[in-house]
Design a protein around this motif. Structure first.
Motif, PDB file in Angstrom:
ATOM      1  N   SER C  55      69.206 -39.786 -27.126  1.00 47.49           N
ATOM      2  CA  SER C  55      68.080 -39.500 -26.234  1.00 47.49           C
ATOM      3  C   SER C  55      67.112 -40.675 -26.186  1.00 47.49           C
ATOM      4  N   THR C  56      66.874 -41.314 -27.329  1.00 44.89           N
ATOM      5  CA  THR C  56      65.933 -42.429 -27.327  1.00 44.89           C
ATOM      6  C   THR C  56      66.475 -43.616 -26.531  1.00 44.89           C
ATOM      7  N   LEU C  57      67.762 -43.892 -26.692  1.00 39.30           N
ATOM      8  CA  LEU C  57      68.356 -44.995 -25.926  1.00 39.30           C
ATOM      9  C   LEU C  57      68.274 -44.698 -24.428  1.00 39.30           C
ATOM     10  N   ALA C  58      68.472 -43.423 -24.084  1.00 40.08           N
ATOM     11  CA  ALA C  58      68.388 -43.045 -22.672  1.00 40.08           C
ATOM     12  C   ALA C  58      66.959 -43.190 -22.156  1.00 40.08           C
ATOM     13  N   GLU C  59      66.000 -42.811 -23.000  1.00 45.49           N
ATOM     14  CA  GLU C  59      64.595 -42.978 -22.596  1.00 45.49           C
ATOM     15  C   GLU C  59      64.295 -44.446 -22.301  1.00 45.49           C
ATOM     16  N   LEU C  60      64.915 -45.329 -23.103  1.00 45.14           N
ATOM     17  CA  LEU C  60      64.679 -46.753 -22.904  1.00 45.14           C
ATOM     18  C   LEU C  60      65.340 -47.258 -21.625  1.00 45.14           C
ATOM     19  N   TRP C 417      80.027 -49.740 -43.901  1.00 41.23           N
ATOM     20  CA  TRP C 417      79.043 -50.762 -44.259  1.00 41.23           C
ATOM     21  C   TRP C 417      78.263 -51.173 -43.005  1.00 41.23           C
ATOM     22  N   VAL C 418      76.965 -51.301 -43.156  1.00 36.90           N
ATOM     23  CA  VAL C 418      76.134 -51.803 -42.047  1.00 36.90           C
ATOM     24  C   VAL C 418      75.140 -52.836 -42.563  1.00 36.90           C
ATOM     25  N   ASP C 419      74.714 -53.699 -41.662  1.00 37.84           N
ATOM     26  CA  ASP C 419      73.677 -54.661 -42.027  1.00 37.84           C
ATOM     27  C   ASP C 419      72.303 -54.034 -41.770  1.00 37.84           C
ATOM     28  N   TYR C 420      71.279 -54.821 -41.912  1.00 37.35           N
ATOM     29  CA  TYR C 420      69.909 -54.324 -41.731  1.00 37.35           C
ATOM     30  C   TYR C 420      69.706 -53.728 -40.338  1.00 37.35           C
ATOM     31  N   GLY C 421      70.445 -54.253 -39.367  1.00 41.06           N
ATOM     32  CA  GLY C 421      70.339 -53.739 -37.994  1.00 41.06           C
ATOM     33  C   GLY C 421      71.256 -52.558 -37.740  1.00 41.06           C
ATOM     34  N   LEU C 422      71.827 -52.003 -38.791  1.00 41.01           N
ATOM     35  CA  LEU C 422      72.730 -50.841 -38.723  1.00 41.01           C
ATOM     36  C   LEU C 422      74.022 -51.138 -37.964  1.00 41.01           C
ATOM     37  N   MET C 423      74.374 -52.435 -37.949  1.00 40.04           N
ATOM     38  CA  MET C 423      75.638 -52.801 -37.317  1.00 40.04           C
ATOM     39  C   MET C 423      76.662 -53.112 -38.392  1.00 40.04           C
ATOM     40  N   SER C 424      77.862 -52.649 -38.143  1.00 37.56           N
ATOM     41  CA  SER C 424      78.972 -52.892 -39.058  1.00 37.56           C
ATOM     42  C   SER C 424      79.341 -54.378 -39.026  1.00 37.56           C
ATOM     43  N   ASN C 425      80.205 -54.789 -39.943  1.00 34.27           N
ATOM     44  CA  ASN C 425      80.739 -56.148 -39.853  1.00 34.27           C
ATOM     45  C   ASN C 425      81.509 -56.322 -38.555  1.00 34.27           C
ATOM     46  N   LEU C 426      82.025 -55.202 -38.036  1.00 32.18           N
ATOM     47  CA  LEU C 426      82.733 -55.237 -36.761  1.00 32.18           C
ATOM     48  C   LEU C 426      81.665 -55.230 -35.670  1.00 32.18           C
ATOM     49  N   GLU C 427      81.528 -56.337 -35.015  1.00 32.94           N
ATOM     50  CA  GLU C 427      80.402 -56.501 -34.087  1.00 32.94           C
ATOM     51  C   GLU C 427      80.408 -55.459 -32.979  1.00 32.94           C
ATOM     52  N   GLY C 428      79.242 -54.953 -32.666  1.00 25.95           N
ATOM     53  CA  GLY C 428      79.110 -53.968 -31.596  1.00 25.95           C
ATOM     54  C   GLY C 428      79.252 -52.551 -32.101  1.00 25.95           C
ATOM     55  N   ASN C 463      65.884 -49.985 -31.566  1.00 30.11           N
ATOM     56  CA  ASN C 463      65.363 -51.347 -31.595  1.00 30.11           C
ATOM     57  C   ASN C 463      66.468 -52.359 -31.863  1.00 30.11           C
ATOM     58  N   THR C 464      67.240 -52.091 -32.937  1.00 26.82           N
ATOM     59  CA  THR C 464      68.186 -53.118 -33.373  1.00 26.82           C
ATOM     60  C   THR C 464      69.345 -53.288 -32.399  1.00 26.82           C
ATOM     61  N   ILE C 465      69.708 -52.220 -31.701  1.00 25.75           N
ATOM     62  CA  ILE C 465      70.852 -52.354 -30.790  1.00 25.75           C
ATOM     63  C   ILE C 465      70.486 -53.265 -29.615  1.00 25.75           C
ATOM     64  N   GLY C 466      69.194 -53.262 -29.264  1.00 30.24           N
ATOM     65  CA  GLY C 466      68.726 -54.174 -28.219  1.00 30.24           C
ATOM     66  C   GLY C 466      68.907 -55.620 -28.651  1.00 30.24           C
TER      67      GLY C 466
END
Lengths: 230, 250, 646
Positions: C55-60, C417-428, C463-466
């Protein structure tokens, strides 16, 4: 018609409210009808005076009749459309039916309502249009005056007529048992403090009204009320 | 104990269905009703018959997924109990039990005892929310709400969206479900802003889904596993009427 | 596939810990509002994390597609959380602060979480309460109208917000409402009864998923500029757990098989207050809120094999073991400590309740003193619905006899596993909520799961996905790419195979057997010998599964056996990784208790010098030893210390 009004009166809640308001008005009519009818116990003159009074005020009586007819038709037609929709909302019935707590009257509103409708037609044909028992239909007394009292009392000497009225009143009693409580909820009035009271209004009111109505055919049939014009 | 269950079997949405009887031995009274069905399914699989499809997820009475009508009563005979928390100790040896899906035009059967309740989602989508974007909320204590009021909102919000109210209603009406959401939000100050629009939109969405109409029999309240009061239907009626009569949009 | 990034970079911003999140946001790249609609994001899962993110991503303004296997997003298992949600609001003026919540969480996690993530979580906890309240979540209130709090599970401050015993439900319904608003506006396309069966990786980037429509059996391709997994935890690997019947590891595991690292899979939480198993037929265990320990006293008879009814056992013959061993925290010790203590007393033959499998596994949770002290009315107000639930299930009233409880698998701290931006080592590929590993270390504190799910979904990921998307052009992506076809064909072949075995054993029988292996050998306590045995038994069971499972019906219809079969097949592979991780981690920490590593008093013995790292495993093939990557954990803000609750 305004769009919003149309939408409101077409909606499930709107029609529920419509049923409640027309039902409430019909209960009002029943109360006044009963108070008039009970004059039969005050004697022939009282009853016939009342009838004459109505006869002499055609504006009043026709206004009431038209209004009543409109209310009645709205109640019946809306009720029938709701009942048809309700039936359609469950095309496949349960193989094993059960009921947790709903009262018999609440579950048979459409059926009792239809029976009351049939009775009302019969009742009008009987006392208003004189089609049933035409021979006993209100005879003229002293020139212009109708003898409504005799008409009523003599009719109910016929056990079949008396019984049909008694059955119809019992059906009405069932219909009102639920209806006269239900309108509170439909009009949005429910509260833990008042709910127990509201739930008793229907049973109490319907019982009082129907006892009142029952008293007339019963008294006539049992000979407590005696006709005098014979 | 030994029981006989009559179960509605229907291969697919367009297929005809019928009741099929199964005898089941060695049922333990500590089993939940759904565990009894698991047990039956294991025996069906062993015989090479397709197991009975039924919905369940949390099995602790909160997700609202399970949806069986047992002997004509949604969620079975125990008050305020979902079928996943109903235990076999409430049945007796030799009992015949009828199991059917929720029945309503708006809940088409997908398979056996599984139904499609997306109609309930669509009603919620019509207005069962407060339009606040993430990040724009004031401090939570800026909106004082009396305990009584908050408790009442919580009473309404406790709905698990299982649809037992519809299944129990003789008219297959969804008014308790809709009334609960309309009331929950209308009882809170946060929900006031949109309450008129919400009441009208949700009632109209409900009507459009083909649910029946309420005739105040209160079977919904009696069947509701969370004991949601029909008081909230009255509140919805009031909210709807008020919104129509005083709202400025047509 | 071979271009998937295989290095671990946590990407924690520098600077003082309380400034890191601010710093990150100052420096992150943004996607302009007018460009956001050009990006499509696939969110898998609709629980607290998934629904709030969608919902938040959609709001954005992003185009969002959301998937759930249940019939409605409202049914996600977040709904079952009872107790509450933590936030460092300090409304009670009892000394709480962001720092203290951060400290408690790092310590509670037994120093195996990433400090920076935990601090951010504590900061955001404040906003979550505001957001949820604004969405209409009816949190409990004081008479004056302000929010009520209670203390919960091992905390010395009252920072837990709650909505009766249904906090998870109410928070989820808040998210669901927000999601519904976006579905109505067309910004989110919702796919109910749809299960993700594989991840599609194109040129090293997560670019789509393959799903199965659970009603029609249709296999579908979905392409997006980013994939978000919010698919929850994996403790259903134990068969009996407090998770929902449908909770599974499939989405995470298939992503792992496509290159995403799986971190700390052996970190599972065993919740101390569940209703004990009552028979072999049981399908799941029911959790009773931990809040019960605020007033209930835990005890067992002093004498082993004492089968007298509880009310006939006199005071002096009872062992209130938590109060005895941990005098300062008493019955409120953290979950892992309470669970192990219960196991120990039952191992000593002092367990209570019915015999199941020849053992009595249960301890009493007694409210007699609380009822005497506060009166029945107060206890009823506090726990009435829980007591009713207990009585419904067991047929016994906790007002009359003590409850019986026993630990049960409840939550998985490990995850992708995720980094600080909640992204896995597998990009995207982004992973949020319980499905990722980052915030709870080796043990989660009570009322923190809801907090983390919502922090990830409402405030962090959007935020981080942006930041990630801004570095990628919003190019047209299509499901016509050969990689989609390849993965789809693999999924089809897999389903075909499951349906064609037609062996003798049901899916559930395999799941039960797997659960027994894991519960005995990789459950509340583990040892090398048992883990090595499990690592022998699991591949054997898996082999039998693929030769002898019976999945009836067809793939093109609603087929619950097939759904279960796919999930159990993945559990059978995942279980091996879990045991391997437990074997490799030769220390005891939080939920991971290796019998070889304990203090003389039987408490967990951490080995910070050797094992202060995140174990992130790279998939190399089914049954093939995975590759271990280590992310070293440094504790600059919370000094490493022995966790003591005595």
């Amino acid at each position: 018609m305004n769009l919003w009004l149309f939408r409101m009166l077409r909606s499930s809640v709107g029609r529920k409210v419509l049923m409640a308001i027309t039902g409430l008005l019909l209960i009002g009519f029943l109360v006044s009808h009963l108070s008039g009818n009970l004059l039969v116990f005050a004697g022939r003159d009282a009853m016939n005076d009342y009838a004459q009074f109505l006869k002499e005020h055609p504006g009043l009586i026709w206004g009431a009749r038209i209004g009543l007819l409109a209310i009645f038709l709205v109640h019946v037609i809306t009720g029938l459309t709701l009942a048809a929709e309700n039936k359609a909302a469950r095309p496949i019935p349960y193989q094993k039916e059960a009921c947790i707590q709903a009262s018999l009257p609440s579950r048979t509103m459409a059926r009792t309502g239809l029976l009351v409708f049939v009775f009302v037609v019969y009742h009008l044909l009987h006392f208003t249009f004189g089609v049933v028992q035409a021979s006993k239909h209100a005879k003229h007394l002293e020139g212009l005056r109708y003898d409504v009292y005799d008409m009523v009392v003599l009719s109910f000497h016929n056990p079949i007529i008396a019984l049909s009225y008694i059955v119809a009143i019992l059906v009405l009693w069932m219909h009102l048992w639920h209806g006269a409580s239900s309108f509170f909820q439909s009009l949005g009035w429910n509260h833990p403090k008042y709910r127990p009271v509201f739930e008793k209004v229907g049973p109490v009111l319907s019982t009082i009204l129907c006892l009142g109505f029952l008293s007339i055919p019963l008294s006539a049939w049992l000979g407590i009320l005696k006709a005098g014009g014979m | 104990m030994r029981i006989t269950v009559h179960v509605w079997r229907q291969a697919g949405p367009q297929e005809p269905g019928k009741m099929v009887a199964y005898d089941l031995d060695n049922v333990n009274e500590h089993m939940s009703f759904l565990e009894m069905l698991d047990f039956l399914n294991e025996s069906l699989i062993a015989k090479g018959e397709e197991p009975i499809a039924f919905d369940s997820d949390c099995r602790e009475g909160i997700c609202g997924m399970c949806s069986l009508v047992i002997d004509g009563i949604p969620h079975g005979p125990e008050k305020e109990t979902t079928v996943c928390q109903l235990h076999m100790r409430h049945f007796h040896d030799g009992q015949e039990i009828f199991i059917e899906p929720w029945r309503a035009k708006s809940f088409p059967v997908l398979k056996d005892l599984i139904i499609d309740r997306s109609s309930l989602d669509r009603i919620q989508q019509a207005g069962g929310f407060i339009s606040v974007n993430t990040g724009s909320a004031p401090d939570a204590n800026n909106i004082p709400i009396g305990k009584e009021q908050a408790d009442r909102a919580m009473d309404a919000a406790a709905c698990i969206g299982c649809g037992a109210c519809v299944a129990a209603c003789k008219n297959a009406s969804a008014m308790l479900f809709v009334g609960a959401k309309v009331s929950h939000l209308a009882l809170l100050p946060q929900g006031q802003v949109e309450k008129k629009r919400r009441a009208i939109a949700m009632v109209e969405a409900m009507d459009a889904e083909g649910f029946g109409n309420c005739t105040n029999q209160y079977e919904c309240e009696a069947a509701c596993p969370k004991g949601i009061s029909v008081e909230f239907i009255a509140k919805m009626n009031r909210e709807y009427l008020g919104a129509q009569l005083s709202g400025r949009s047509s | 596939m071979n271009s998937v990034n295989k290095t671990l970079d946590s990407k924690v911003p520098g600077g003082p810990i309380e400034k890191q999140w601010e710093l990150y946001r100052e420096k992150m790249k943004l996607v302009a509002p007018s460009n956001r609609r050009k990006y499509k994001i696939l969110v898998v899962g609709s629980g607290l994390a998934g629904a709030s993110a969608a919902s938040t991503l959609a709001e954005l303004g992003y185009e969002v597609e959301c998937f759930c296997f249940q019939d409605s997003p409202r049914r996600a298992h977040s709904i079952a959380a009872q107790g509450g949600i933590n936030a460092a609001k300090n409304y009670q003026n009892d000394g709480d602060s962001i720092w203290r919540l951060f400290y408690d969480t790092v310590k509670g996690g037994d120093y195996r979480s990433r400090e920076a993530n935990v601090h951010r979580l504590s900061e955001i906890s404040l906003q979550i309460i505001d957001q949820a309240t604004a969405m209409g979540v009816p949190f409990a209130r004081e008479y004056g109208g302000t929010l009520a709090n209670r203390s919960f599970g091992g905390a010395q401050v009252s920072r837990t917000f709650y909505a009766r015993g249904q906090t998870g439900q109410q928070l989820l319904l808040g998210c669901y409402a927000g999601l519904n608003r976006q579905i109505a506006s067309g910004q989110v396309k919702m796919h109910n009864r749809t299960e993700m069966l594989d991840l599609v990786v194109v040129d090293g980037l997560a670019r789509g998923i393959i799903t199965r429509d659970l009603v029609t059996g249709e296999i579908q391709r979905h392409a997006g500029h980013a994939v978000v997994l919010a698919t929850g935890g994996y403790v259903n690997v134990f068969f009996l757990s407090t998770n929902a019947m449908g909770s599974n590891v499939t989405a995470s595991w298939r992503a792992h098989k496509r290159g995403a690292f799986f971190a700390n899979p052996c970190f599972t939480q065993i919740h101390p207050t569940c209703i004990p198993q009552s028979g072999e037929f049981q399908s799941k265990l029911t959790l009773m809120s931990e809040s019960l320990r605020n007033d209930g006293r835990v005890w067992v008879p002093i004498k082993p094999g004492d089968t007298r009814p509880p009310n006939e056992i006199p005071e002096q013959e009872r062992d209130y073991y938590l109060e005895r061993i941990y005098p300062s925290f008493g019955n409120l010790v953290p979950r892992d400590v309470a669970s192990r203590a219960a196991k120990r007393v039952c191992d000593e033959g002092r367990g209570v309740g019915p015999l199941v499998g020849g053992e009595r596994r249960g301890v009493y949770l007694d409210f007699k003193d609380a009822i005497q002290r506060h009166g029945k009315k107060v206890i009823e107000d506090r726990y009435g619905n829980l007591f009713e639930m207990y009585e419904r299930i067991t047929g016994e009233s906790p007002y009359e006899v003590p409850m019986r409880i026993y630990p049960a698998p409840h939550y998985s701290m490990g995850g992708l596993w995720v980094d600080y931006g909640l992204m896995s080592n597998l990009e995207g590929l982004h992973v949020i909520g319980e499905a990722n590993f980052s915030d709870h270390g080796a043990n989660r504190l009570g009322a923190s799961a809801l907090m983390q799910g919502l922090a990830d979904g409402y405030f962090i990921l959007p935020n981080t996905i942006g930041n990630y998307l801004a570095s990628k052009k919003p190019e047209n992506i299509s499901t016509d790419h050969p990689e989609f076809e390849k993965v789809e064909n693999e999924v089809r072949a897999y389903i075909e195979k499951l349906l064609s075995i037609n062996g003798d054993r049901s899916v559930d029988s395999f799941h039960m057997e797997l659960g027994r292996i894991l519960w005995n050998k990789c459950g509340m306590s583990r040892n090398k010998e048992g883990l090595l045995e499990a690592l022998q038994e699991i591949p054997k069971l898996r082999k039998e599964f693929w030769e002898n499972v019976r999945v009836l019906g067809e793939g093109e219809t609603l087929n619950q056996s097939l759904e279960k079969a796919g999930r159990v097949a993945d559990f059978l592979e995942f279980a091996e990784l879990m045991c391997r991780d437990a074997l490799e981690r030769e220390e005891s920490c939080g939920g991971h208790f290796r019998e070889e590593y304990q203090t003389e008093e039987g408490e967990a013995l951490r080995r910070d010098d050797v094992f202060s790292y995140v174990a992130a495993w790279e998939f190399t093939g089914v049954g093939v030893e995975p590759i271990l990557h280590k992310e070293n954990l440094t504790f600059e803000n919370v000094a490493l210390a022995v966790r003591s609750y005595k």
